[in-house]
Write an enzyme that holds these catalytic residues in place. Structure first.
Site, PDB file in Angstrom:
ATOM      1  N   GLU A 179     -71.368  -8.720   0.240  1.00 50.43           N
ATOM      2  CA  GLU A 179     -70.609  -7.987   1.208  1.00 50.43           C
ATOM      3  C   GLU A 179     -70.011  -8.924   2.438  1.00 50.43           C
ATOM      4  O   GLU A 179     -70.891  -9.627   3.423  1.00 50.43           O
ATOM      5  CB  GLU A 179     -72.127  -6.976   1.983  1.00 50.43           C
ATOM      6  CG  GLU A 179     -71.053  -5.637   3.306  1.00 50.43           C
ATOM      7  CD  GLU A 179     -71.826  -4.894   3.068  1.00 50.43           C
ATOM      8  OE1 GLU A 179     -71.216  -3.719   4.693  1.00 50.43           O
ATOM      9  OE2 GLU A 179     -73.274  -4.815   2.395  1.00 50.43           O
TER      10      GLU A 179
ATOM     11  N   ASP B 222     -63.849  -5.813  11.366  1.00 54.96           N
ATOM     12  CA  ASP B 222     -62.763  -5.632  12.564  1.00 54.96           C
ATOM     13  C   ASP B 222     -61.153  -5.640  12.568  1.00 54.96           C
ATOM     14  O   ASP B 222     -60.891  -6.647  12.457  1.00 54.96           O
ATOM     15  CB  ASP B 222     -63.504  -6.571  14.006  1.00 54.96           C
ATOM     16  CG  ASP B 222     -62.466  -6.881  15.022  1.00 54.96           C
ATOM     17  OD1 ASP B 222     -62.408  -6.235  15.555  1.00 54.96           O
ATOM     18  OD2 ASP B 222     -63.774  -7.035  16.261  1.00 54.96           O
TER      19      ASP B 222
ATOM     20  N   ASP C  88     -69.541 -17.355  10.003  1.00 58.03           N
ATOM     21  CA  ASP C  88     -68.383 -17.559   9.480  1.00 58.03           C
ATOM     22  C   ASP C  88     -68.525 -17.102   8.106  1.00 58.03           C
ATOM     23  O   ASP C  88     -69.086 -18.132   6.959  1.00 58.03           O
ATOM     24  CB  ASP C  88     -67.247 -18.778   9.994  1.00 58.03           C
ATOM     25  CG  ASP C  88     -66.703 -18.748   9.272  1.00 58.03           C
ATOM     26  OD1 ASP C  88     -65.866 -17.580   9.008  1.00 58.03           O
ATOM     27  OD2 ASP C  88     -65.588 -19.523   9.210  1.00 58.03           O
TER      28      ASP C  88
ATOM     29  N   TYR D 267     -69.453   2.856  11.200  1.00 54.08           N
ATOM     30  CA  TYR D 267     -68.311   2.391  11.596  1.00 54.08           C
ATOM     31  C   TYR D 267     -67.357   3.694  11.251  1.00 54.08           C
ATOM     32  O   TYR D 267     -66.591   4.524  12.028  1.00 54.08           O
ATOM     33  CB  TYR D 267     -67.679   1.498  11.060  1.00 54.08           C
ATOM     34  CG  TYR D 267     -68.447   0.330  11.486  1.00 54.08           C
ATOM     35  CD1 TYR D 267     -68.081   0.090  13.158  1.00 54.08           C
ATOM     36  CD2 TYR D 267     -69.391  -0.416  11.690  1.00 54.08           C
ATOM     37  CE1 TYR D 267     -68.859  -1.136  14.472  1.00 54.08           C
ATOM     38  CE2 TYR D 267     -70.488  -1.483  11.637  1.00 54.08           C
ATOM     39  CZ  TYR D 267     -69.387  -1.997  13.451  1.00 54.08           C
ATOM     40  OH  TYR D 267     -70.493  -3.050  13.676  1.00 54.08           O
ATOM     41  N   GLU D 268     -67.676   4.033   9.571  1.00 53.55           N
ATOM     42  CA  GLU D 268     -67.186   5.022   8.979  1.00 53.55           C
ATOM     43  C   GLU D 268     -67.097   6.697  10.129  1.00 53.55           C
ATOM     44  O   GLU D 268     -66.675   7.204  10.410  1.00 53.55           O
ATOM     45  CB  GLU D 268     -67.225   5.271   7.572  1.00 53.55           C
ATOM     46  CG  GLU D 268     -66.292   6.359   6.959  1.00 53.55           C
ATOM     47  CD  GLU D 268     -66.990   7.138   5.234  1.00 53.55           C
ATOM     48  OE1 GLU D 268     -66.010   6.797   4.462  1.00 53.55           O
ATOM     49  OE2 GLU D 268     -68.744   6.236   5.110  1.00 53.55           O
TER      50      GLU D 268
ATOM     51  N   LYS E 226     -54.490  -5.099  18.027  1.00 54.36           N
ATOM     52  CA  LYS E 226     -53.770  -5.167  18.935  1.00 54.36           C
ATOM     53  C   LYS E 226     -52.502  -6.368  18.595  1.00 54.36           C
ATOM     54  O   LYS E 226     -53.205  -7.183  17.549  1.00 54.36           O
ATOM     55  CB  LYS E 226     -53.836  -5.838  20.468  1.00 54.36           C
ATOM     56  CG  LYS E 226     -54.525  -5.245  21.529  1.00 54.36           C
ATOM     57  CD  LYS E 226     -54.410  -5.700  22.505  1.00 54.36           C
ATOM     58  CE  LYS E 226     -55.206  -4.523  23.709  1.00 54.36           C
ATOM     59  NZ  LYS E 226     -55.919  -5.180  24.841  1.00 54.36           N
TER      60      LYS E 226
END
Length: 201
Positions: A27, A101, A79, A177-178, A105
């Site tokens: 994940e 994320d 990372d 987040y969902e 923009k």
């Protein structure tokens, strides 16, 4: 729980876990770890590697792992590209990103994790025929991911109808987040891609 990338990885990733596991999933960016913990609890025979660069997510994951006594999770707090490069080729049985994320923009789109370099990293680590899953409530990121994956020679879009990408995967627990997206009137999209057995030209 932490993976040490200064050490060589085992050829069989199952050796990373102190309990027997049949398959290993990754994940990428597990956030608050709700999905990671849910999957690990319902699938003790699967080893899960969770990658999350933010300490708040790591702390929540460690707390939940200890609370539930889970032995089938390993964590990496840096990372994801470094982790993917460390993993042996064709070693993962699944990889997924859930509500990453979106960098909404346009001038920041280049920061999105989904790009040809990272897709190549994922493809190298996945076994042929295995799945890369992506979920988001941001239409521009869904379109972005679909476009990048369909252009990549290692991936084939597995969804056959709109119902497939509008419907969460089996026994889906959701993420925070969902839930936030739903409260704000957005809906999730759930894309599934298969690692091609042979690279497309």
């Amino acid at each position: 729980m932490a993976l040490d990338l200064t050490q060589s990885p085992p050829e069989n990733l199952a050796e990373l876990f102190p309990v027997p596991v049949k398959t290993v999933c990754l994940e990428i960016g597990f956030g608050g770890s709700e999905h990671l913990i849910h999957r690990a609890r319902e699938n003790p025979e699967i080893g899960f590697i969770g990658c999350e660069p933010f300490s708040s997510g790591i702390i929540k994951a460690v707390t939940s792992i200890e609370e539930h006594g889970l032995k089938n999770i390993r964590l990496y707090d840096d990372d994801a590209g470094k982790l993917l490069d460390w993993l042996p080729a064709a070693s993962l049985d699944m990889a997924y990103q859930l509500y990453p994320d979106p960098w909404p923009k346009k001038k920041h789109w280049k920061r999105r994790f989904v790009n040809q370099i990272n897709l190549t990293r994922i493809a190298r680590a996945l076994k042929p025929g295995c799945e890369y899953r992506f979920a988001s409530d941001i239409d521009t990121y869904v379109d972005w991911t679909l476009s990048h994956c369909r252009k990549h020679p290692a991936f084939e879009w597995a969804d056959e109808s709109a119902t497939d990408w509008r419907t969460p995967w089996h026994n889906w627990p959701g993420t925070r987040y969902e839930r936030k997206a739903h409260r704000e009137g957005r809906v999730g999209r759930y894309l599934t891609f298969l690692r091609a057995a042979d690279m497309k030209s």
